[in-house]
Design an enzyme around this catalytic site. Structure first.
Site, PDB file in Angstrom:
ATOM      1  N   HIS A  86     -14.676  36.410  27.349  1.00  0.00           N
ATOM      2  CA  HIS A  86     -13.898  37.645  27.512  1.00  0.00           C
ATOM      3  C   HIS A  86     -14.745  38.253  28.626  1.00  0.00           C
ATOM      4  CE1 HIS A  86     -12.771  37.635  23.144  1.00  0.00           C
ATOM      5  NE2 HIS A  86     -11.762  37.046  23.900  1.00  0.00           N
ATOM      6  N   LYS A 126      -3.279  42.364  11.144  1.00  0.00           N
ATOM      7  CA  LYS A 126      -4.141  41.209  11.189  1.00  0.00           C
ATOM      8  C   LYS A 126      -5.517  41.670  10.608  1.00  0.00           C
ATOM      9  CE  LYS A 126      -4.273  38.298  15.266  1.00  0.00           C
ATOM     10  NZ  LYS A 126      -4.659  37.890  16.695  1.00  0.00           N
ATOM     11  N   ARG A 185      -8.878  28.267  27.664  1.00  0.00           N
ATOM     12  CA  ARG A 185     -10.035  27.202  27.536  1.00  0.00           C
ATOM     13  C   ARG A 185      -9.856  25.780  27.667  1.00  0.00           C
ATOM     14  NH1 ARG A 185     -11.061  30.662  22.232  1.00  0.00           N
ATOM     15  NH2 ARG A 185      -8.884  30.226  22.211  1.00  0.00           N
ATOM     16  N   SER A 206     -13.550  34.104  19.628  1.00  0.00           N
ATOM     17  CA  SER A 206     -14.219  35.349  18.217  1.00  0.00           C
ATOM     18  C   SER A 206     -14.171  34.576  17.023  1.00  0.00           C
ATOM     19  CB  SER A 206     -13.340  36.296  18.452  1.00  0.00           C
ATOM     20  OG  SER A 206     -13.145  36.932  19.864  1.00  0.00           O
TER      21      SER A 206
HETATM   22  O1  PNS Z   1      -6.890  37.534  21.684  1.00  0.00           O
HETATM   23  P1  PNS Z   1      -5.767  36.775  21.042  1.00  0.00           P
HETATM   24  O2  PNS Z   1      -5.724  37.551  19.526  1.00  0.00           O
HETATM   25  O3  PNS Z   1      -5.617  35.681  21.327  1.00  0.00           O
HETATM   26  O4  PNS Z   1      -4.517  37.941  21.712  1.00  0.00           O
HETATM   27  C1  PNS Z   1      -3.159  37.761  21.350  1.00  0.00           C
HETATM   28  C2  PNS Z   1      -2.222  38.887  22.098  1.00  0.00           C
HETATM   29  C3  PNS Z   1      -2.977  40.270  21.838  1.00  0.00           C
HETATM   30  C4  PNS Z   1      -2.324  38.626  23.522  1.00  0.00           C
HETATM   31  C5  PNS Z   1      -0.834  38.600  21.421  1.00  0.00           C
HETATM   32  O5  PNS Z   1      -1.010  38.670  20.042  1.00  0.00           O
HETATM   33  C6  PNS Z   1       0.050  39.996  21.961  1.00  0.00           C
HETATM   34  O6  PNS Z   1       0.288  40.194  22.937  1.00  0.00           O
HETATM   35  N1  PNS Z   1       0.440  40.633  20.943  1.00  0.00           N
HETATM   36  C7  PNS Z   1       1.280  41.795  20.985  1.00  0.00           C
HETATM   37  C8  PNS Z   1       2.715  41.406  20.484  1.00  0.00           C
HETATM   38  C9  PNS Z   1       3.295  40.805  21.401  1.00  0.00           C
HETATM   39  O7  PNS Z   1       3.755  41.302  22.587  1.00  0.00           O
HETATM   40  N2  PNS Z   1       3.483  39.426  21.251  1.00  0.00           N
HETATM   41  C10 PNS Z   1       3.812  38.529  22.482  1.00  0.00           C
HETATM   42  C11 PNS Z   1       5.384  38.245  22.339  1.00  0.00           C
HETATM   43  S1  PNS Z   1       5.698  36.677  21.152  1.00  0.00           S
END
Ligand code: PNS
Length: 164
Positions: free
Chosen positions: A17, A41, A90, A128
């Site tokens: 990150h 979560k 990745r 993570s």
């Molecule tokens: O580090 P992560 O958990 O892979 O990040 C995921 C993240 C935060 C990018 C995603 O879950 C997100 O944007 N969540 C907010 C809700 C949303 O807008 N979802 C996308 C539309 S489906």
């Protein structure tokens, strides 16, 4: 003015990150690292803790700010007048999920564009989830996360005396 959001759970932040933050901060005028505050979560660290760790680790970047957000990412981007979402890619396994989110976000908010930075090879395996798995068994996470947070991760598993 190019303002981008690098969203994620950062639970906990990894060296991968931090590499994406460093590289994307060079591409834009302002980078907001958006820490997802999703109560549903099962996070290891509270959003407040994740924000404070990231702030500590990025304080030397003048154009990077750290904030928690909840709700839809595109709404958060709109509120902050950001037109770019940054994500790290990745491996092929990330691609399908990332493509789906990026296309959904673009469908909901046409002005938003997602840019992907490929992770450095040395962090290609890192997540993570892997950090938590290794730490939970008392394994060595010193190559995965910044030194400043090693002890905090182990402490979550009741393991003291690491990273000191
Ligand atoms: O580090 P992560 O958990 O892979 O990040 C995921 C993240 C935060 C990018 C995603 O879950 C997100 O944007 N969540 C907010 C809700 C949303 O807008 N979802 C996308 C539309 S489906």
């Amino acid at each position: 003015m190019k303002r981008a959001i690098y969203p994620g759970s950062f639970d906990p932040v990894t060296n991968g990150h931090l590499d994406i933050i460093a590289r994307s901060a060079r591409l834009v005028d302002e980078l907001i690292v958006g820490v997802l505050n999703n109560r549903a979560k099962n996070a290891l660290f509270s959003a407040e803790d994740r924000v404070s760790m990231l702030k500590e680790l990025t304080s030397h970047y003048p154009n990077v700010t750290i904030e928690a957000f909840d709700g839809l990412l595109v709404d958060y981007a709109k509120r902050n007048d950001a037109a770019i979402i940054v994500r790290g890619l990745r491996a092929v396994t990330d691609f399908e999920y990332e493509l789906q989110i990026a296309q959904t976000n673009h469908e909901i908010y046409e002005q938003i564009e997602t840019i992907f930075l490929t992770t450095r090879l040395e962090y290609a395996y890192l997540s993570s989830t892997i950090v938590k798995e290794v730490a939970s068994y008392g394994g060595d996470i010193s190559r995965f996360v910044p030194q400043q947070i090693i002890a905090r991760v182990y402490a979550k598993y009741g393991i003291e005396g690491f990273g000191k």
